[in-house]
Every structure is written in C-alpha cells, then in structure tokens.
Design an enzyme around this catalytic site. Structure first.
Site, PDB file in Angstrom:
ATOM      1  N   GLY A 139       0.833  -1.200   0.000  1.00  0.00           N
ATOM      2  CA  GLY A 139       0.000   0.000   0.000  1.00  0.00           C
ATOM      3  C   GLY A 139       0.867   1.248   0.000  1.00  0.00           C
ATOM      4  N   ASP A 140       0.210   2.404   0.178  1.00  0.00           N
ATOM      5  CA  ASP A 140       0.924   3.676   0.092  1.00  0.00           C
ATOM      6  C   ASP A 140       1.911   3.897   1.240  1.00  0.00           C
ATOM      7  OD1 ASP A 140      -0.411   4.413  -2.267  1.00  0.00           O
ATOM      8  OD2 ASP A 140      -2.208   4.813  -1.066  1.00  0.00           O
ATOM      9  N   GLU A 191       7.476   5.253   3.042  1.00  0.00           N
ATOM     10  CA  GLU A 191       8.696   4.788   3.715  1.00  0.00           C
ATOM     11  C   GLU A 191       9.896   4.862   2.771  1.00  0.00           C
ATOM     12  OE1 GLU A 191       7.902   1.044   6.033  1.00  0.00           O
ATOM     13  OE2 GLU A 191       9.974   0.705   5.451  1.00  0.00           O
ATOM     14  N   GLY A 210      -1.804  -3.278  -1.087  1.00  0.00           N
ATOM     15  CA  GLY A 210      -2.270  -2.810   0.215  1.00  0.00           C
ATOM     16  C   GLY A 210      -3.742  -2.463   0.199  1.00  0.00           C
ATOM     17  N   SER A 211      -4.182  -1.786   1.256  1.00  0.00           N
ATOM     18  CA  SER A 211      -5.587  -1.375   1.293  1.00  0.00           C
ATOM     19  C   SER A 211      -5.760  -0.040   0.576  1.00  0.00           C
ATOM     20  CB  SER A 211      -6.092  -1.320   2.729  1.00  0.00           C
ATOM     21  OG  SER A 211      -5.173  -0.691   3.569  1.00  0.00           O
ATOM     22  N   GLY A 212      -4.751   0.833   0.641  1.00  0.00           N
ATOM     23  CA  GLY A 212      -4.770   2.068  -0.149  1.00  0.00           C
ATOM     24  C   GLY A 212      -3.633   1.980  -1.151  1.00  0.00           C
ATOM     25  N   ARG A 246      -8.136  -3.287   8.331  1.00  0.00           N
ATOM     26  CA  ARG A 246      -7.285  -3.488   7.152  1.00  0.00           C
ATOM     27  C   ARG A 246      -7.590  -4.793   6.418  1.00  0.00           C
ATOM     28  NH1 ARG A 246      -1.913  -3.749   8.663  1.00  0.00           N
ATOM     29  NH2 ARG A 246      -1.050  -3.042   6.706  1.00  0.00           N
ATOM     30  N   ARG A 291     -12.227  -0.688   3.822  1.00  0.00           N
ATOM     31  CA  ARG A 291     -12.081  -0.173   5.183  1.00  0.00           C
ATOM     32  C   ARG A 291     -12.417   1.311   5.273  1.00  0.00           C
ATOM     33  NH1 ARG A 291      -6.886   2.354   6.968  1.00  0.00           N
ATOM     34  NH2 ARG A 291      -5.273   2.069   5.415  1.00  0.00           N
ATOM     35  N   GLU A 320      -0.168   7.853   6.904  1.00  0.00           N
ATOM     36  CA  GLU A 320       0.564   7.497   8.122  1.00  0.00           C
ATOM     37  C   GLU A 320       0.353   8.598   9.156  1.00  0.00           C
ATOM     38  OE1 GLU A 320       2.544   4.484   8.190  1.00  0.00           O
ATOM     39  OE2 GLU A 320       1.400   4.237   6.337  1.00  0.00           O
TER      40      GLU A 320
END
Ligand code: ADP
Ligand code: MG
Length: 512
Positions: free
Chosen positions: A201-202, A207, A232-234, A318, A324, A486
């Site tokens: 994900g994003d 990171e 990922g989820s996003g 998640r 989500r 984040e």
C-alpha cells in the site's frame, strides 16, 4: 509465394517478413514500424498481402520472445508477441492478454530461421525503448502484511507472469517489519538498479521516499524512480498511474489491478513527480528516533479532521482491503466532530471561494511561540517560514470550525476517491480542499458517495484552492494528522510543493 512488393512502395517499415500465423496456419505478411506491427492477410483475388488482419500497437505490447517449436524435427523458428489490448466490453476498457505467435520457415535450418527472428526481437526491443544489453534490474519490495495480506500471492500469480513477458529483471526483497525498507535503502547501492517497485500500500511508498531522503546523497537518490503495484488497502500511486495514463483501475478487483499495474510498470516509462516537504512542529517517541524528526517528504496527501480520523480509525479494518475507508467514513460521520483551527495558504494563482462569508485574513499572529529549526531541512524551502513567524503578505489565513481538510499532490488518494481530478504528477502545485461547519450528516454521506468521480468538488460546501504551500494550526488538542496515510505527531503542520523532485514508474500515453 506472396507478392509483397506493391504495398511497400511508400512504406516506412523497419522490417518486413512473411510468416505463418500460428493460430490460423495461414501465410501472412508482417511489417514492423516504430510504433506498431501490422499483420496482413493474403488476398486471393489481388494475389497480394494487402488485407490488414491485425494491428499490434506498441502501446499494448510488453515484449516478445523467440524460440523453437515443440517437435524436434520442426525447423521453424517462432516469434511470440505478448500483448495486452483493451477489450471494450461494456466500456470497461480492461486489458486482456493476447499472445500472437508467428512461425518462420524460409530457411532449411532452424538456426537460420532463428537468426532472422533475432533481428526482429532486437528491433522490437529498440521500438519499446529497451536496451536488453544494458538493462538494470528493479529493486522490488513486497510487504507480506499489507492490506488483506495478499501481496506475496499477487506478486507470484499476477505480476511475475507479465513481467517475465516484459523482460523485467529484478531483485526481490520481502519486508520483515515496518521501516525495514527505509533501513535497507540506506545501505543499497542505488546505481545498480533501474528503480524501486513496491508491492504494497501507500505506507511503503512513503517509507521508501523518506528512506531515499534520509541518505547523505539524497539529491541523486531521490531521483531513483519509484513505482507501485497494488498490494495494500490504499494503493493511490498505482491508481494515479492508471488514471493519468487513461487506463482502467476503478472497476478492477485487486487481482486484475495487479495484472494491469504489472503491464504498466512493464512498459518501463519514467515520469517526473512533485513531492511535498512537510514540517512538523512537534515530535513523539517514534518520530524522535528518526534521523530527521521534524521534516518528512510526502508524495500524496495531508489529511486533517474527518478524513484523517477515518483513515486512522479504519486501520483496524485493514483485513477488509479498500472497503475499510467506506466503513470508517460511515462510522465517523455518524459521530461527527468539528475541528477549530487555522489554515494558511499561498495560492498558486487566482482563486475564488464559493462561500462569501468565509473571511480571508492576512498577517495573523502564529499560534506557536517556538518552531523546530529549518537547519535540519535538506531541501531548500522557498515559501515556508518557522511556525512562530508571521506569514508573508501573499499568504491568506482562514480561521473556522472545520469538518474536513485535505491537501493533495496527486488526483486519487484511494481507488474510490478522486480528490483532485485535474492534478498531474508534475503540475508544481497542491490542491487544498476543505469543508467548514454547517453541513449535515446526510449531506456528508452523500458527498462521500460522489468522491469516486471527483464531482464532490462541485458541491457548494466544498471549497478548493490550488496552492504552493500551506500551514494548518489546530486550535484544540483533539485530532490527528495523516501524511500519506501514516499518522504523524499532532500539532501545527506546514508544507510546500517540491516540483519534479522525484520520478515515478508510470506509463506515458502513446499515440496509437
Ligand atoms: P496498507 O495499505 O495495508 O496499510 P502499507 O504498504 O501502507 O499497506 O503498509 C502499512 C505499514 O506496514 C507501513 O507503515 C509499513 O511501514 C509497514 N510494513 C512494511 N513491511 C511490513 C512487514 N513486513 N510487517 C509489518 N509491517 C510492515
Ligand atoms: Mg501536484
């Protein structure tokens, strides 16, 4: 033998050759051009190969291979073209894998047929802007724990098959914990890689970008192209790549989307991308351990108020993947809060607010009496001032009870959230979007239904302003800020656009 001379009189083909079209076992004439391959059928009446049977655009081609038939005595050499044309069923514009096999049997010996096809393969690589002799691998990070935990399977089953056809070489690294990739990037010789591809994900993109900026040689490191395959989820970056290349993303399940993204990254195109430099006024236990706790770099979004709460609170769902956010939004709208605060911004051009009751203030005394120093900031800041300094005359400030605040660098922040339909990778500006107090829960629920297309921006209660820089000062202690999904320490936050600082592995829109 076909008469192939007549139609070539004004033809600018790079190569031309008669083949056996494997599917129909008929003879065809194939012309290679710089942007496509044309396959002509033999016309019995005219005795010429002048009937166009297939047009393979390089827009749809990821690669080719050459080889031998299965039977030992077969002297034919085969050219296989791996294409992913758009199938226009119900206007979904999905891509579907179509393999075209062409046999060559002009010569008695297999080796001689093979040599002809080698020339074809080399020329096709050149047209695809690839240099097989000097090709560097990609560094691939796969996060096995992202989203609903499918990244590794998606990589093996959906991404690898396309990449092998696209001749993508890579070094595979599975992340072991949060910040694993950020640490790895510090000790990697980046020059040996063509770019970094992330199956996650994003959060992992964020990171990696911050890992590149942590390096002493950040000025060159940050140019390392970065790309995403949805895991990922996003998966906003992968959605933006598709959206800006006019490719499908919205109607695809994760498996199909991974295949589409493998196709797009397999094109090896690299485009410049803006980033945002984000300055924090405060730190916490996690951030104080970072090399540079007060400055971070964002590729996507800064969220505050309702949208930040939704993003942060829906972390626990998640396992639902992209769903989500919808579940989180409904929950948070039902328990709606207001967020008193100040938003200051430097507009990037003319702007007009929809609601004339909103007061535009200037030279407002800052809410902070101190500010972390700018000395630790790596990039040269053009617009920001320390938190305890009054902003210049070309800035404006709005003090309100806010409901929703979002600043974006890219169009999509999620598959079903087109936050800024006109944003581009390198437009050198951000979009500040906000809603203030005075909107009902029902209106908000309806608004969230309109985010997929971006028409939510037309709602009279949604204000939006293109900006170069911003400062947000919450006036209460309750709330959170999310940068690229984040959570960051809570307190005044500001940022400015860094035009074309990064590079993204995307896909150009091609002509044919
Ligand atoms: P998602 O969309 O599911 O949130 P992300 O890629 O955003 O997926 O990852 C979420 C977080 O997981 C990131 O902050 C990242 O640092 C962290 N992370 C990366 N690799 C791992 C791992 N192997 N185990 C646990 N967390 C990880
Ligand atoms: Mg932008």
């Amino acid at each position: 033998m076909l008469n192939t001379n007549s139609i070539d009189t004004f033809d600018e083909s790079i190569l031309t050759q008669n083949f056996i079209y494997y599917k129909t076992q008929t003879q065809v004439k194939v012309n290679l051009y710089s942007d496509c391959i044309r396959i002509f059928k033999y016309n019995h009446k005219s005795q010429q190969a002048d009937q166009l049977d297939k047009l393979v655009s390089f827009n749809d081609l990821v690669g080719c291979s050459i080889g031998k038939g299965v039977k030992a005595q077969d002297t034919k050499a085969y050219l296989t073209l791996y294409t992913y044309p758009k199938i226009n069923s119900n206007k979904s514009q999905k891509r579907k894998r179509v393999v075209i096999e062409l046999g060559l049997n002009d010569h008695k010996l297999f080796d001689d047929n093979y040599d002809v096809l080698k020339e074809w393969s080399n020329e096709i690589s050149k047209c695809l802007s690839r240099d097989p002799e000097n090709d560097k691998p990609f560094l691939v990070f796969v996060n096995p724990n992202s989203g609903s935990g499918k990244a590794t399977v998606l990589f093996q089953e959906r991404i690898l098959p396309v990449w092998s056809e696209a001749n993508v070489s890579f070094k595979f690294v599975q992340t072991e914990y949060a910040n694993f990739a950020r640490e790895k990037i510090q000790i990697t010789n980046l020059t040996q890689y063509k770019g970094i591809l992330i199956v996650s994900g994003d959060g992992l993109i964020f990171e990696v970008i911050n890992g590149l900026m942590d390096r002493d040689d950040w000025q060159s490191a940050i140019h390392t192209p970065v790309g995403q395959l949805p895991g990922g989820s996003g998966n906003a970056l992968a959605c933006c790549v598709s959206y800006l290349a006019k490719e499908q993303y919205a109607n695809l399940n994760l498996e199909s989307f991974a295949m589409h993204s493998a196709f797009l990254t397999g094109k090896h195109n690299i485009l410049p991308m803006d980033l945002m430099c984000i300055h924090l006024s405060t730190t916490n236990d996690t951030y104080s351990k970072l090399k540079n706790p007060y400055f971070l770099y964002s590729f996507l979004s800064i969220e505050w108020a309702l949208i930040a709460d939704v993003d942060s609170e829906s972390e626990k769902y998640r396992f639902l993947g992209g769903l989500r956010f919808a579940v989180g939004a409904v929950k948070r709208i039902l328990k709606l809060r207001i967020y008193p605060g100040r938003i200051s911004f430097l507009p990037s051009g003319e702007f007009k607010l929809k609601d004339s009751r909103i007061k535009l203030l200037q030279s407002v005394q800052p809410s902070s009496s101190t500010s972390p120093s700018f000395d630790t900031c790596k990039t040269k800041l053009k617009y920001l001032k320390p938190f305890n300094e009054v902003l210049p005359q070309d800035w404006f400030t709005i003090e309100e009870n806010f409901i929703f605040v979002l600043i974006v660098n890219l169009p999509l922040i999620a598959k079903d959230f087109n936050a800024s339909p006109n944003s581009k990778f390198d437009d050198g500006q951000l979009l500040l979007i906000f809603i203030r107090e005075g909107i009902s829960k029902l209106e908000l629920l309806k608004l969230f239904d309109d985010t997929e297309t971006g028409v939510y921006l037309n709602n009279p209660k949604v204000e939006y302003i293109p900006v170069k820089a911003f400062r947000i000062e919450p006036l209460t202690s309750q709330g959170c800020f999310m940068v690229d999904g984040e959570r960051v320490p809570y307190g005044p936050i500001q940022g400015e656009v860094l035009p074309s600082l990064a590079n993204v592995i995307a896909k150009r829109i091609e002509s044919i």
